[in-house]
Scaffold this motif. Structure first.
Motif, PDB file in Angstrom:
ATOM      1  N   TRP A  51      18.656  36.163  20.937  1.00 49.37           N
ATOM      2  CA  TRP A  51      18.356  34.735  21.063  1.00 49.37           C
ATOM      3  C   TRP A  51      19.361  33.926  20.247  1.00 49.37           C
ATOM      4  O   TRP A  51      20.009  34.443  19.347  1.00 49.37           O
ATOM      5  CB  TRP A  51      16.930  34.424  20.611  1.00 49.37           C
ATOM      6  CG  TRP A  51      16.650  34.646  19.160  1.00 49.37           C
ATOM      7  CD1 TRP A  51      16.822  33.761  18.133  1.00 49.37           C
ATOM      8  CD2 TRP A  51      16.159  35.851  18.562  1.00 49.37           C
ATOM      9  NE1 TRP A  51      16.453  34.327  16.938  1.00 49.37           N
ATOM     10  CE2 TRP A  51      16.032  35.595  17.171  1.00 49.37           C
ATOM     11  CE3 TRP A  51      15.793  37.111  19.056  1.00 49.37           C
ATOM     12  CZ2 TRP A  51      15.582  36.567  16.282  1.00 49.37           C
ATOM     13  CZ3 TRP A  51      15.333  38.063  18.173  1.00 49.37           C
ATOM     14  CH2 TRP A  51      15.229  37.791  16.807  1.00 49.37           C
ATOM     15  N   THR A  52      19.469  32.668  20.611  1.00 46.57           N
ATOM     16  CA  THR A  52      20.368  31.752  19.920  1.00 46.57           C
ATOM     17  C   THR A  52      19.547  30.795  19.082  1.00 46.57           C
ATOM     18  O   THR A  52      18.605  30.168  19.575  1.00 46.57           O
ATOM     19  CB  THR A  52      21.215  30.948  20.922  1.00 46.57           C
ATOM     20  OG1 THR A  52      21.969  31.858  21.726  1.00 46.57           O
ATOM     21  CG2 THR A  52      22.179  30.022  20.189  1.00 46.57           C
ATOM     22  N   ALA A  53      19.912  30.668  17.812  1.00 47.60           N
ATOM     23  CA  ALA A  53      19.145  29.837  16.889  1.00 47.60           C
ATOM     24  C   ALA A  53      19.453  28.365  17.100  1.00 47.60           C
ATOM     25  O   ALA A  53      20.359  27.986  17.858  1.00 47.60           O
ATOM     26  CB  ALA A  53      19.456  30.235  15.448  1.00 47.60           C
ATOM     27  N   TYR A  54      18.704  27.527  16.417  1.00 46.62           N
ATOM     28  CA  TYR A  54      18.860  26.075  16.518  1.00 46.62           C
ATOM     29  C   TYR A  54      20.243  25.637  16.060  1.00 46.62           C
ATOM     30  O   TYR A  54      20.806  24.663  16.575  1.00 46.62           O
ATOM     31  CB  TYR A  54      17.779  25.405  15.674  1.00 46.62           C
ATOM     32  CG  TYR A  54      17.813  23.903  15.689  1.00 46.62           C
ATOM     33  CD1 TYR A  54      17.406  23.189  16.807  1.00 46.62           C
ATOM     34  CD2 TYR A  54      18.245  23.182  14.565  1.00 46.62           C
ATOM     35  CE1 TYR A  54      17.430  21.800  16.826  1.00 46.62           C
ATOM     36  CE2 TYR A  54      18.274  21.803  14.574  1.00 46.62           C
ATOM     37  CZ  TYR A  54      17.861  21.110  15.701  1.00 46.62           C
ATOM     38  OH  TYR A  54      17.882  19.744  15.705  1.00 46.62           O
ATOM     39  N   ASP A  55      20.817  26.376  15.081  1.00 49.43           N
ATOM     40  CA  ASP A  55      22.148  26.025  14.581  1.00 49.43           C
ATOM     41  C   ASP A  55      23.269  26.645  15.402  1.00 49.43           C
ATOM     42  O   ASP A  55      24.439  26.531  15.057  1.00 49.43           O
ATOM     43  CB  ASP A  55      22.284  26.455  13.118  1.00 49.43           C
ATOM     44  CG  ASP A  55      22.096  27.963  12.932  1.00 49.43           C
ATOM     45  OD1 ASP A  55      21.865  28.669  13.941  1.00 49.43           O
ATOM     46  OD2 ASP A  55      22.158  28.427  11.775  1.00 49.43           O
ATOM     47  N   GLY A  56      22.912  27.348  16.500  1.00 47.28           N
ATOM     48  CA  GLY A  56      23.919  27.929  17.383  1.00 47.28           C
ATOM     49  C   GLY A  56      24.284  29.366  17.071  1.00 47.28           C
ATOM     50  O   GLY A  56      25.052  29.982  17.828  1.00 47.28           O
ATOM     51  N   SER A  57      23.735  29.957  16.008  1.00 44.50           N
ATOM     52  CA  SER A  57      24.055  31.334  15.659  1.00 44.50           C
ATOM     53  C   SER A  57      23.285  32.305  16.542  1.00 44.50           C
ATOM     54  O   SER A  57      22.172  32.020  16.989  1.00 44.50           O
ATOM     55  CB  SER A  57      23.733  31.593  14.182  1.00 44.50           C
ATOM     56  OG  SER A  57      22.356  31.334  13.937  1.00 44.50           O
ATOM     57  N   ALA A  58      23.909  33.450  16.832  1.00 44.99           N
ATOM     58  CA  ALA A  58      23.297  34.470  17.685  1.00 44.99           C
ATOM     59  C   ALA A  58      22.519  35.468  16.830  1.00 44.99           C
ATOM     60  O   ALA A  58      22.954  35.838  15.734  1.00 44.99           O
ATOM     61  CB  ALA A  58      24.368  35.189  18.488  1.00 44.99           C
ATOM     62  N   HIS A  59      21.383  35.908  17.337  1.00 38.10           N
ATOM     63  CA  HIS A  59      20.532  36.845  16.607  1.00 38.10           C
ATOM     64  C   HIS A  59      20.020  37.922  17.549  1.00 38.10           C
ATOM     65  O   HIS A  59      19.846  37.691  18.752  1.00 38.10           O
ATOM     66  CB  HIS A  59      19.332  36.119  15.980  1.00 38.10           C
ATOM     67  CG  HIS A  59      19.710  35.144  14.917  1.00 38.10           C
ATOM     68  ND1 HIS A  59      19.696  35.443  13.576  1.00 38.10           N
ATOM     69  CD2 HIS A  59      20.143  33.853  15.009  1.00 38.10           C
ATOM     70  CE1 HIS A  59      20.082  34.390  12.879  1.00 38.10           C
ATOM     71  NE2 HIS A  59      20.354  33.404  13.735  1.00 38.10           N
ATOM     72  N   THR A  60      19.798  39.102  16.982  1.00 43.06           N
ATOM     73  CA  THR A  60      19.204  40.214  17.711  1.00 43.06           C
ATOM     74  C   THR A  60      18.123  40.832  16.828  1.00 43.06           C
ATOM     75  O   THR A  60      18.331  41.011  15.625  1.00 43.06           O
ATOM     76  CB  THR A  60      20.256  41.279  18.053  1.00 43.06           C
ATOM     77  OG1 THR A  60      21.274  40.694  18.872  1.00 43.06           O
ATOM     78  CG2 THR A  60      19.618  42.452  18.808  1.00 43.06           C
ATOM     79  N   GLY A  61      16.997  41.160  17.437  1.00 43.02           N
ATOM     80  CA  GLY A  61      15.932  41.754  16.652  1.00 43.02           C
ATOM     81  C   GLY A  61      14.843  42.327  17.528  1.00 43.02           C
ATOM     82  O   GLY A  61      14.825  42.126  18.744  1.00 43.02           O
ATOM     83  N   LYS A  93      17.141  28.657  10.371  1.00 47.73           N
ATOM     84  CA  LYS A  93      18.143  29.717  10.230  1.00 47.73           C
ATOM     85  C   LYS A  93      18.082  30.735  11.349  1.00 47.73           C
ATOM     86  O   LYS A  93      18.796  31.734  11.322  1.00 47.73           O
ATOM     87  CB  LYS A  93      17.960  30.415   8.878  1.00 47.73           C
ATOM     88  CG  LYS A  93      18.157  29.487   7.686  1.00 47.73           C
ATOM     89  CD  LYS A  93      17.961  30.227   6.383  1.00 47.73           C
ATOM     90  CE  LYS A  93      18.149  29.306   5.193  1.00 47.73           C
ATOM     91  NZ  LYS A  93      17.956  30.012   3.894  1.00 47.73           N
ATOM     92  N   GLY A  94      17.215  30.522  12.300  1.00 48.69           N
ATOM     93  CA  GLY A  94      17.127  31.446  13.419  1.00 48.69           C
ATOM     94  C   GLY A  94      16.192  32.612  13.199  1.00 48.69           C
ATOM     95  O   GLY A  94      16.081  33.489  14.057  1.00 48.69           O
ATOM     96  N   MET A  95      15.493  32.633  12.064  1.00 45.95           N
ATOM     97  CA  MET A  95      14.567  33.711  11.789  1.00 45.95           C
ATOM     98  C   MET A  95      13.272  33.474  12.558  1.00 45.95           C
ATOM     99  O   MET A  95      12.808  32.349  12.702  1.00 45.95           O
ATOM    100  CB  MET A  95      14.283  33.808  10.287  1.00 45.95           C
ATOM    101  CG  MET A  95      15.537  34.049   9.460  1.00 45.95           C
ATOM    102  SD  MET A  95      16.418  35.554   9.948  1.00 45.95           S
ATOM    103  CE  MET A  95      15.196  36.788   9.516  1.00 45.95           C
ATOM    104  N   ARG A  96      12.678  34.567  13.018  1.00 41.15           N
ATOM    105  CA  ARG A  96      11.461  34.509  13.826  1.00 41.15           C
ATOM    106  C   ARG A  96      10.314  33.903  13.027  1.00 41.15           C
ATOM    107  O   ARG A  96      10.125  34.218  11.850  1.00 41.15           O
ATOM    108  CB  ARG A  96      11.110  35.936  14.244  1.00 41.15           C
ATOM    109  CG  ARG A  96      10.136  36.006  15.392  1.00 41.15           C
ATOM    110  CD  ARG A  96      10.850  35.866  16.721  1.00 41.15           C
ATOM    111  NE  ARG A  96      10.007  36.465  17.772  1.00 41.15           N
ATOM    112  CZ  ARG A  96       8.987  35.842  18.335  1.00 41.15           C
ATOM    113  NH1 ARG A  96       8.699  34.616  17.993  1.00 41.15           N
ATOM    114  NH2 ARG A  96       8.280  36.456  19.266  1.00 41.15           N
ATOM    115  N   THR A  97       9.540  33.041  13.629  1.00 39.24           N
ATOM    116  CA  THR A  97       8.403  32.418  12.962  1.00 39.24           C
ATOM    117  C   THR A  97       7.309  32.145  13.985  1.00 39.24           C
ATOM    118  O   THR A  97       7.480  32.424  15.183  1.00 39.24           O
ATOM    119  CB  THR A  97       8.828  31.110  12.255  1.00 39.24           C
ATOM    120  OG1 THR A  97       7.736  30.624  11.476  1.00 39.24           O
ATOM    121  CG2 THR A  97       9.237  30.048  13.268  1.00 39.24           C
ATOM    122  N   SER A  98       6.200  31.615  13.546  1.00 39.44           N
ATOM    123  CA  SER A  98       5.084  31.339  14.446  1.00 39.44           C
ATOM    124  C   SER A  98       5.202  29.945  15.049  1.00 39.44           C
ATOM    125  O   SER A  98       5.986  29.111  14.593  1.00 39.44           O
ATOM    126  CB  SER A  98       3.761  31.478  13.695  1.00 39.44           C
ATOM    127  OG  SER A  98       3.720  30.564  12.621  1.00 39.44           O
TER     128      SER A  98
END
Length: 202
Positions: free
Chosen positions: A101-111, A133-138
């Protein structure tokens, strides 16, 4: 609440004891608290909770963002999976997948995340929530849910106060009853053994 039961003891009569008057005052005080103070306490608690939850709503709505995750593959590794589903539907019908997924700031994440069961095939997309920061949350708290929680908090505070007042009233009445029995026992001990005897003065 049976606070009004002892109010009859206000009446003047030769059989009224001092403890009867105390019990009447306790009953009246409990009744006043039930009618006036506890609704006010519940309202104040509800308003304060509503304000605090509203601040939480504003903060979470500002710092949590919905984004689209793309399934890479299904996984059975539960140790590193996120428990946030963001859908409010519990864990039924959900599986663990590796997703991008792509975070709000445009950084790419995998998890490894929890996804709807229908999203198992690679390439399937589903919505998730992340922080800045793109970290998973509720899912962020919404205003309607926050208001409902505040209402329940106010009702809970009023009911808890009612239970406390009634508990104190019952405790006081119990102590008064024990005192009455103790005084009766002492009076009986003084005159009971001679009760009905000729010339005993009873």
């Amino acid at each position: 609440m049976r606070s009004a039961v002892g109010v009859w003891r206000w009446r003047k009569n030769p059989l009224r004891r001092r403890t009867d008057l105390v019990e009447a005052w306790v009953a009246l005080t409990a009744l006043v608290l039930a009618v006036l103070a506890m609704p006010v306490l519940g309202s104040v608690c509800g308003v304060m909770s509503d304000r605090a939850l509203h601040r939480t709503v504003v903060r979470e709505q500002r710092t949590r963002h919905a984004t689209t995750a793309v399934v890479v593959r299904e996984t059975h590794d539960h140790s590193t999976a996120s428990d946030f589903d963001g859908l409010g539907g519990g864990r039924e019908g959900r599986v663990r997948v590796v997703a991008n997924w792509t975070a709000y700031d445009g950084s790419a994440h995998t998890g490894t995340v929890s996804a709807p069961r229908r999203s198992v095939p690679p390439g399937t997309t589903f919505r998730i929530w992340t922080d800045d920061k793109g970290m998973r949350t509720s899912r962020p708290l919404d205003a309607a849910t926050a208001h409902a929680h505040a209402v329940f908090a106010g009702l809970g505070a009023a009911l808890a106060a009612a239970g406390l007042v009634e508990g104190i009233r019952r405790l006081v009445v119990w102590r008064l009853v024990r005192r009455r029995y103790a005084r009766l026992d002492r009076a009986w001990a003084r005159c009971g053994p001679d009760w009905g005897r000729t010339g005993a003065g009873s």
